[in-house]
Design an enzyme around this catalytic site. Structure first.
Site, PDB file in Angstrom:
ATOM      1  N   ASP A  61      -9.778  -0.310   4.771  1.00 14.36           N
ATOM      2  CA  ASP A  61      -9.083  -0.731   5.989  1.00 14.36           C
ATOM      3  C   ASP A  61      -7.572  -0.853   5.795  1.00 14.36           C
ATOM      4  OD1 ASP A  61     -11.709  -2.448   7.467  1.00 14.36           O
ATOM      5  OD2 ASP A  61     -11.748  -1.947   5.350  1.00 14.36           O
TER       6      ASP A  61
ATOM      7  N   HIS B  38     -12.723  -5.541   7.481  1.00 12.94           N
ATOM      8  CA  HIS B  38     -13.169  -5.334   6.100  1.00 12.94           C
ATOM      9  C   HIS B  38     -14.425  -4.476   6.060  1.00 12.94           C
ATOM     10  CE1 HIS B  38     -10.589  -8.881   5.530  1.00 12.94           C
ATOM     11  NE2 HIS B  38     -10.525  -8.556   4.263  1.00 12.94           N
TER      12      HIS B  38
ATOM     13  N   MET C 283      -4.718   2.036   6.017  1.00 15.98           N
ATOM     14  CA  MET C 283      -4.090   2.448   7.264  1.00 15.98           C
ATOM     15  C   MET C 283      -2.634   1.989   7.367  1.00 15.98           C
ATOM     16  SD  MET C 283      -5.955   4.426   9.158  1.00 15.98           S
ATOM     17  CE  MET C 283      -6.548   5.230   7.662  1.00 15.98           C
TER      18      MET C 283
ATOM     19  N   GLU D  19       0.809  -1.219   0.000  1.00 13.75           N
ATOM     20  CA  GLU D  19       0.000   0.000   0.000  1.00 13.75           C
ATOM     21  C   GLU D  19       0.842   1.269   0.000  1.00 13.75           C
ATOM     22  OE1 GLU D  19      -0.923  -2.722   1.536  1.00 13.75           O
ATOM     23  OE2 GLU D  19      -2.943  -3.056   0.775  1.00 13.75           O
TER      24      GLU D  19
HETATM   25  C1  LIG Z   1      -2.032  -5.027   3.809  1.00 11.73           C
HETATM   26  C2  LIG Z   1      -3.078  -5.780   3.057  1.00 11.73           C
HETATM   27  N1  LIG Z   1      -3.369  -5.434   1.795  1.00 11.73           N
HETATM   28  C3  LIG Z   1      -4.314  -6.099   1.093  1.00 11.73           C
HETATM   29  C4  LIG Z   1      -5.009  -7.133   1.646  1.00 11.73           C
HETATM   30  C5  LIG Z   1      -6.107  -7.867   0.855  1.00 11.73           C
HETATM   31  N2  LIG Z   1      -5.750  -9.264   0.639  1.00 11.73           N
HETATM   32  C6  LIG Z   1      -6.177 -10.249   1.469  1.00 11.73           C
HETATM   33  S1  LIG Z   1      -5.506 -11.746   1.092  1.00 11.73           S
HETATM   34  C7  LIG Z   1      -4.695 -11.109  -0.253  1.00 11.73           C
HETATM   35  C8  LIG Z   1      -3.819 -11.998  -1.077  1.00 11.73           C
HETATM   36  C9  LIG Z   1      -2.807 -12.658  -0.204  1.00 11.73           C
HETATM   37  O1  LIG Z   1      -1.945 -13.467  -0.919  1.00 11.73           O
HETATM   38  P1  LIG Z   1      -0.859 -14.352  -0.178  1.00 11.73           P
HETATM   39  O2  LIG Z   1      -0.128 -13.520   0.817  1.00 11.73           O
HETATM   40  O3  LIG Z   1      -0.045 -15.021  -1.206  1.00 11.73           O
HETATM   41  O4  LIG Z   1      -1.692 -15.394   0.683  1.00 11.73           O
HETATM   42  P2  LIG Z   1      -2.649 -16.546   0.145  1.00 11.73           P
HETATM   43  O5  LIG Z   1      -4.022 -15.965   0.052  1.00 11.73           O
HETATM   44  O6  LIG Z   1      -2.122 -17.007  -1.164  1.00 11.73           O
HETATM   45  O7  LIG Z   1      -2.565 -17.608   1.182  1.00 11.73           O
HETATM   46  C10 LIG Z   1      -4.930  -9.728  -0.371  1.00 11.73           C
HETATM   47  C11 LIG Z   1      -4.371  -8.854  -1.411  1.00 11.73           C
HETATM   48  C12 LIG Z   1      -4.701  -7.453   2.983  1.00 11.73           C
HETATM   49  N3  LIG Z   1      -5.331  -8.423   3.632  1.00 11.73           N
HETATM   50  N4  LIG Z   1      -3.738  -6.771   3.650  1.00 11.73           N
END
Ligand SMILES: Cc1ncc(C[n+]2csc(CCOP(=O)(O)OP(=O)(O)O)c2C)c(N)n1
Ligand SMILES: Cc1ncc(C[n+]2csc(CCOP(=O)(O)OP(=O)(O)O)c2C)c(N)n1
Ligand SMILES: [Mg+2]
Ligand SMILES: [Mg+2]
Lengths: 327, 325, 327, 325
Positions: free
Chosen positions: A87, A129, A90, A62
């Site tokens: 969310d 969320h 932040m 971010e």
């Molecule tokens: C700081 C942040 N930015 C965006 C998100 C939204 N988000 C939730 S899961 C995800 C993908 C995560 O991918 P990965 O870390 O590879 O985990 P996986 O779902 O593959 O287990 C995103 C972008 C978040 N939770 N936290």
């Protein structure tokens, strides 16, 4: 004029599409917004139409997203970045507060960037969320904050937000995405930021609100009218910063009773600013104390029973208005 | 040492002038601070001048820069004048921030230099985005982002380099390892032997350099820059140096071992470059003395002129918070 | 009882020292706080007295500092972390808002941690070393916010903050560090959070304020008394969350005129919450509109001419009070 | 394959049970979601069960864990029951978050498991701090922090690992490289070949492992954990696997090549461990069938029981925002 019934979400998509068509300097980026079309599908089809140079995915970073948008905006592009959920902004709020919000004041350099941030609850999103963070953004000098409630405004204000020479936080209440539809002309004009709208006239009280709560307030007001209890005005602020204080004062003058409603936390919520404006500018017009109906000061709970109790709605607004009208 | 001089006489002398000008301005600021004539703090890059000097000297006209607090030579190297700098530090309305800031947070964007904010690391994505924009608009821009050894501990350092690597943005991330972050030596900031070991983790190339040798650094950066313009990718460049004063002038740096300071004082970047120039026979002692004198005069005159410049008018306090539509 | 004249800064140091002596679970960490004693020397001597296991330096990683403090606090320690400047906490505010502030509500696990954050301006710190961010912290459910104005309170409230089972943001106005002194007993007791203090009585108006502005308000009030214009009460809130609303209502009842003063930005500043509380709870007690005297909505400027215009002070408060008393 | 079994029969069967239980619970949740019986989303770790299983199996009683959204086997491996998990997912007041959360954000701290927040990376410093506290209080704790390939792009990932490295905190940072972050493959998250290349930049050791082979992973983690208890230092452990379903059940994962899914389906962690167990002659086919049956019964009964549990009372909405003094 040809019209179509479009959702709030589709309205945003249309604004982005038109911006990409008309303004070569507009680029869109964020997490999963490319071929996937974003977590809510707001950008669906845009990468296909405009190519990956103008609509692209980024790492989950971010601060890099917001920081790079600032740099881009000073160098001739107009970035529109999506936070997957408000969310998560932040994690990088220093980029907005310190970098973006101070830039023009310090250096005279404009940063025309827009941050789209899906916010709000009502669908079991739980504590991480569903946040409503507008008060944070409104507290930052140099930032504008737009928060539409209707498809027409979502479309017309997003265009203006992107064309504004300042950093704009554009808040998209997720509940509205698919719940709210309007019949709208296919041809449309941008509307200026900073202008509130009376979306229901009334003489007995005014509800100052924005976002999803506009619809709840309208429902409550209709019910009160049907019940012959009173005619309540609903003022949709549409832009929180700059705030249309004249419209607020005029609404208070016409009704003498004020209820402020928002979905975010109570203490230091944006409703506090609204109440303060009323107390300062329209004190002599008041026949009753200014009321605030907000979420309580607790994390957003998941369970439907709890979230329903947490979130203001037509029923609670109705109750608060009855009390206000009886004062 | 007898090495092939890729560096022209003009470039070498311009580098020397750049370092001298920055050094003299900073020395003046230090003196003023200790005379109690400065509002706010004074932070200098004394001893680190070669890094900004060599990188700007190797850069192209369209390149973008995000200097840090010790990088006065980035500003000077890009053409910012002593007058502009004094106006900034003295909070004059004629300065680049018109008195809104009076410290190291300035930059002339028309020279490609961003105005930093204090939050360490936060400018790295900004310059990355600037480079992305200019390249999309057809300019042959690469970026230079500067960060201290301590600043590498911030999340922004990581996000920015990784972002640039994934999106193929040609930025040189210049780590100025001056061995201290405020009061703490680098063992409090990282545990790798050399920060260049971070490069592999981003899938980019990493280089180390003597941060006090402007001549050699310019040669290296010229090569890197040329390659990056062909193949747009970020690189990590770790420059070793030492902070020769306190974090700011309020700090006596008693935590830096005196022997360390003495050892690095022998490797003063200005003296090193002067030696190189003399070896290359680019200038005589008289010419060098004249250069020193010209710099001193510029500094003296600029300071006096800035002093006479108007202070900001309180009535303008809230002007320009927003850009006009 | 032996007494000594101590500065605001020394009061904080004494509280930390006593906590380290009396509570083996207390640890202090942050940037440069060890042998260097911190950017402002608040922790000077503490590492020497208590060792590097209890007072230690960290990398420049605000999120790691705040996040680790949360983890520690759940596992039997009571971390007290220092942000070098409050401004830099914004790089990690998600740790407070999402992790710390929601933890007890979600899981029933307490996180007794304290974040010390030097804030405020008045000394040429410019836009990135002078911020007043209390409104952000007050908006977070589950967080307490303490903001003392006097050495006695700084000492007694810091002890209570650290012993509180909740995450507490403890704001230290840098201007007070060396400008404010008090003769205080060497023996002292902690005082509870959440209690405001009338630090000057008055019948004609009340100034609701906190931090450095308490002293400016006192100066203005003394002058008004000397000029025979009126007797103005000054209410030092001391804790912003929980807020002592009863004391506020009582003060309004006693004076019927309210001026709110703070050093932070106007829009959505904490003064908005105070004005809203007054408008809701004490509307019927008001003889005049609620006034807010705050910094304007612009970045904190460096040049002394500008910063003086930016920052509220006794002179501006005096002027505002004269107007309020004439209303 | 004929390898020396460091792993006892009990441990091996417990691992199998752990994976089976998580798989069956998640399959139930998936079914309920598609039947429209779930409020909110459903996110599973199907195909990735070996990682939480092997790490918890190798861990000690005092260790601390910060699982991510796909790590149900961390919870199960630490002893959290199917009943507790269903109560959580169904938002029951009897669940660990009492209905305040109803998703993967839960944990039983008495079993050493932190309750995650959604912000990727944000839990890594939390577990680090927890380990620091416990060790200062004399416990022999090490930490296990889990993060996805996408989560490695966050600033918090960097700050936490570096912080642990500088302060010598023994945490295993387990990267679960399941090849996708929501819709994007890893080329959108990093440009190094393998994330293990990040370890050197933190001055720590790095390891890669087959994330689907619980047996081998447990052996590796046992060794690492033993060493870390002697020499407290963090390590980076990159486990390769594949996310076998969409990001959540609302997502059909059409962006994952079908052949890739098919190839990894052949390497299902449950099947692999079953094979190992059979080879080691730890259990007969009948015994394994009985285990499967017992797990299925536990899941069915727990689900039914949770369904009958009370929902939270709206009147309790604001209770417990603060802990009582
Ligand atoms: C700081 C942040 N930015 C965006 C998100 C939204 N988000 C939730 S899961 C995800 C993908 C995560 O991918 P990965 O870390 O590879 O985990 P996986 O779902 O593959 O287990 C995103 C972008 C978040 N939770 N936290
Ligand atoms: C995010 C953040 N945290 C803390 C600070 C306070 N601070 C300013 S400079 C500094 C030390 C920086 O050290 P380094 O990066 O090595 O740069 P140097 O001063 O040595 O050039 C610190 C801690 C800051 N500016 N930003
Ligand atoms: Mg340094
Ligand atoms: Mg992944």
């Amino acid at each position: 004029m040809p019209t179509a019934e479009i959702t709030f979400l589709e309205a945003i998509r249309q604004a982005l599409q038109r911006l990409l068509r008309e303004r070569s300097e507009v680029v869109l980026y964020g997490q999963d917004i490319g071929s996937f079309g974003g977590a809510f599908k707001v950008t669906a089809g845009l990468q296909k139409e405009f190519g990956a140079a103008r609509v692209f995915d980024t790492p989950i970073s971010e601060s890099a997203i917001l920081g790079s948008a600032i740099g881009m905006a000073t160098q001739g592009l107009r970035p529109v970045v999506e936070m997957q959920f408000a969310d998560f902004m932040m994690t990088a709020v220093h980029q907005l507060l310190n970098n973006a919000s101070t830039l023009h004041y310090r250096t005279g350099i404009a940063a025309p960037m827009t941050v789209r941030a899906p916010c709000g609850g009502g669908f079991g999103g739980g504590p991480f969320h569903s946040e409503e963070l507008e008060t944070f953004f409104c507290h930052m000098p140099g930032i504008k904050v737009v928060y539409p409630a209707f498809p027409a405004d979502a479309r017309a204000l997003l265009y203006s937000a992107v064309m504004d020479p300042n950093p704009v936080v554009y808040l998209e209440n997720k509940y509205l995405y698919r719940h709210v539809k309007e019949w709208l002309p296919n041809d449309w004009m941008p509307t200026p930021l900073g202008v509130a709208r009376v979306c229901r006239p009334g003489t007995d009280a005014v509800v100052l609100t924005y976002g999803a709560m506009v619809h709840e307030a309208l429902r409550a007001a209709e019910q009160l009218a049907a019940e012959d209890v009173g005619e309540v005005m609903v003022l949709d602020l549409r832009t929180l910063k700059p705030l249309d204080t004249d419209a607020i004062v005029a609404a208070v003058a016409a009704t003498n009773r004020v209820l402020i409603v928002h979905e975010g936390w109570h203490t230091s919520g944006f409703g506090a600013e609204l109440a303060a404006v009323v107390a300062e500018r329209a004190f002599h017009l008041l026949d009753a104390p200014v009321g605030r109906l907000t979420a309580p000061d607790c994390p957003i709970p998941f369970a439907p029973e709890l979230e329903k109790a947490y979130r203001p709605d037509a029923e609670k607004i109705h109750k608060a208005l009855v009390e206000l009208l009886e004062y | 040492m007898n090495r092939k001089a890729d560096i022209s006489k003009d470039a070498a002398l311009a580098m020397l002038r750049c370092m001298l000008l920055a050094r003299r301005i900073e020395e003046r600021m230090v003196r003023l601070y200790h005379q109690g004539q400065i509002f706010g703090g004074v932070y200098t890059g004394i001893g680190q001048e070669a890094i900004g000097t060599a990188t700007t000297s190797a850069a192209g006209p369209d390149d973008l820069f995000a200097p840090c607090i010790r990088d006065m030579t980035v500003h000077v190297g890009r053409g910012t004048t002593a007058l502009t700098i004094f106006r900034q530090f003295l909070g004059r309305v004629t300065g680049p921030t018109r008195g809104r800031d009076g410290n190291v947070h300035y930059g002339e964007i028309e020279r490609g230099v961003f105005s930093m904010i204090s939050h360490l690391g936060a400018m790295l994505p900004v310059v990355t985005g600037g480079v992305m924009a200019r390249r999309r608009l057809g300019r042959d821009t690469i970026g230079f982002a500067y960060i201290g050894d301590g600043g590498t501990s911030t999340g922004d350092f990581h996000e920015a380099i990784n972002f640039a690597a994934v999106l193929d943005v040609p930025v040189i991330f210049v780590v100025e390892n001056n061995q201290f972050a405020y009061s703490t030596p680098t063992s409090y900031q990282f545990r790798c032997k050399n920060l260049v070991e971070r490069a592999a983790g981003y899938g980019i190339e990493g280089f180390t350099a003597d941060g006090n040798d402007a001549w050699a650094l310019r040669e290296l950066v010229s090569k890197l820059a040329a390659k990056m313009r062909q193949q747009p990718r970020p690189v990590l460049l770790v420059c070793e140096t030492l902070r020769m004063r306190g974090h700011g002038e309020h700090d006596d740096a008693s935590y830096i071992p005196r022997e360390l300071l003495a050892a690095w004082a022998k490797r003063d970047p200005i003296a090193l470059l002067r030696e190189r120039i003399t070896q290359a026979q680019f200038a005589t002692a008289t010419e060098l003395a004249a250069l020193e004198q010209a710099v001193q005069t510029e500094v003296d005159e600029s300071y006096q002129q800035a002093l006479n410049d108007p202070l900001p008018d309180a009535a303008t306090l809230t002007e320009g918070v927003y850009a006009d539509g």
